[in-house]
Write a protein that holds these residues in place. Structure first.
Motif, short mmCIF file in Angstrom:
data_model
loop_
_atom_site.label_atom_id
_atom_site.label_comp_id
_atom_site.label_asym_id
_atom_site.label_seq_id
_atom_site.Cartn_x
_atom_site.Cartn_y
_atom_site.Cartn_z
N ASP A 129 -3.46 2.32 -10.93
CA ASP A 129 -2.55 1.05 -10.87
C ASP A 129 -2.83 -0.03 -9.95
OD1 ASP A 129 0.44 3.20 -11.41
OD2 ASP A 129 -0.70 2.19 -12.68
N THR A 130 -3.98 0.45 -8.86
CA THR A 130 -4.33 -0.45 -7.91
C THR A 130 -4.75 -1.86 -8.73
OG1 THR A 130 -4.80 0.95 -6.51
CG2 THR A 130 -6.12 -0.93 -6.32
N GLU B 137 -8.07 -6.42 -12.02
CA GLU B 137 -8.63 -5.41 -11.31
C GLU B 137 -9.71 -5.92 -10.68
OE1 GLU B 137 -9.76 -1.97 -13.77
OE2 GLU B 137 -7.32 -1.85 -14.66
N PRO C 145 -3.59 6.02 -8.72
CA PRO C 145 -4.45 5.31 -8.06
C PRO C 145 -4.84 4.06 -9.20
CG PRO C 145 -4.94 7.37 -7.26
CD PRO C 145 -3.49 7.38 -8.37
N SER D 190 0.72 -1.25 0.10
CA SER D 190 -0.07 -0.13 0.32
C SER D 190 0.62 1.32 -0.06
CB SER D 190 -0.86 0.20 1.32
OG SER D 190 -1.71 1.05 1.22
N GLN E 40 -0.97 -7.75 -4.22
CA GLN E 40 -2.16 -6.71 -4.15
C GLN E 40 -1.65 -5.46 -3.89
OE1 GLN E 40 -5.59 -7.54 -4.50
NE2 GLN E 40 -5.42 -5.32 -4.80
N LEU E 41 -1.54 -4.62 -5.03
CA LEU E 41 -1.18 -3.10 -4.88
C LEU E 41 -2.35 -2.25 -4.81
CD1 LEU E 41 1.12 -0.87 -5.25
CD2 LEU E 41 0.50 -1.12 -7.50
N THR E 42 -2.32 -1.49 -3.77
CA THR E 42 -3.15 -0.20 -3.59
C THR E 42 -2.42 1.01 -3.49
OG1 THR E 42 -4.54 -1.75 -2.00
CG2 THR E 42 -4.95 0.83 -1.90
N VAL E 43 -2.71 1.89 -4.21
CA VAL E 43 -2.13 3.22 -4.58
C VAL E 43 -3.30 4.17 -3.97
CG1 VAL E 43 -1.18 4.87 -6.08
CG2 VAL E 43 -1.16 2.39 -6.49
N ASN E 44 -2.80 4.89 -2.90
CA ASN E 44 -3.83 5.63 -2.21
C ASN E 44 -3.72 7.25 -2.78
OD1 ASN E 44 -4.99 3.86 -0.39
ND2 ASN E 44 -2.61 3.77 0.38
N GLU F 17 0.10 7.96 -3.88
CA GLU F 17 0.12 8.32 -5.27
C GLU F 17 1.53 9.17 -5.30
OE1 GLU F 17 -2.87 10.68 -6.56
OE2 GLU F 17 -2.33 10.81 -8.52
#
Lengths: 110, 112
Positions: A83-84, A38, A81, A12, A105-109, A15
């Protein structure tokens, strides 16, 4: 025993940050594919690498295949975001069937 | 061109019931696959078919059966569903075993 090990399992970030995810194995692969999945959808191919040492770029994504064709990395520059998602590597050892890793698992905030 | 379609999109099923998940591709691919995905992470291969008329067992085949009567269709059957089969099921196809796999949108199955 998982043939393909991906790390990290979860990531996580904010941006604009850069990141690298890894796909490692003790086996030699004829080719290696990276997919992105996705939420609520099936995985979609991003790239295939086939030559040891090969580097492929897809906009802000850089894929590298190890010289010995046992490992690969995916580097994302200035993550967004959009890219999440779940990033999966898949290797072909025998030409008969792909083996998938567990995924990152990628999360871009924002 | 639709690619791969799966049906149903989601299903809630009582334990012990029989269920068939449908998968159809229009790309004339030789190989087809069924995966399950738990907790939003890795894909586990259930069954595969390298060509019409042949099938093979994947990593987690117990409790599931498949058939490949023609090139386009690859149904997955749960003979007697159990709660541990609650998962998201993805069908995929490829021209051959090591080629790019094209995935369907998935079926979310809940077994109560």
């Amino acid at each position: 025993t998982q043939l393909l090990e991906q790390s990290p399992q979860f990531l996580s970030i904010q941006e604009g940050e850069n990141l690298t995810v890894y796909c490692n194995s003790s086996s030699v692969f004829s080719s290696l594919q990276w997919y992105r999945q996705e939420p609520g959808e099936g995985p979609v191919l991003l790239v295939t690498v086939v030559t040891g040492g090969e580097v492929k770029k897809l906009k802000r994504l850089t894929f590298q295949f190890g010289d010995a064709r046992k490992d690969s990395s995916l580097h994302i520059t200035a993550a967004q975001p959009g890219d999440t998602g779940l990033y999966l590597c898949a290797g072909d050892t025998s030409g008969s069937r792909l083996t998938f890793g567990e995924g990152t698992q990628l999360t871009v905030n924002p | 061109i639709a690619g791969i379609t799966q049906a149903p999109t989601s299903q809630i099923l009582a334990a012990g019931r029989r269920m068939t998940l449908r998968c159809t591709q229009d790309m004339r691919h030789n190989a087809m696959y069924w995966y399950r995905q738990d907790l939003g992470l890795g894909l586990r291969l259930i069954h595969y078919s390298n060509t019409a008329g042949t099938t093979g067992k994947g990593e987690v085949p117990d409790g599931y059966s498949v058939s490949r009567a023609n090139t386009d269709d690859f149904p997955l059957t749960l003979a007697s569903a159990v709660p541990s089969q609650t998962s998201v099921y993805f069908c995929a196809s490829s021209d051959s075993g090591a080629d790019t796999q094209y995935f369907g949108p998935g079926t979310r199955l809940t077994v109560l």
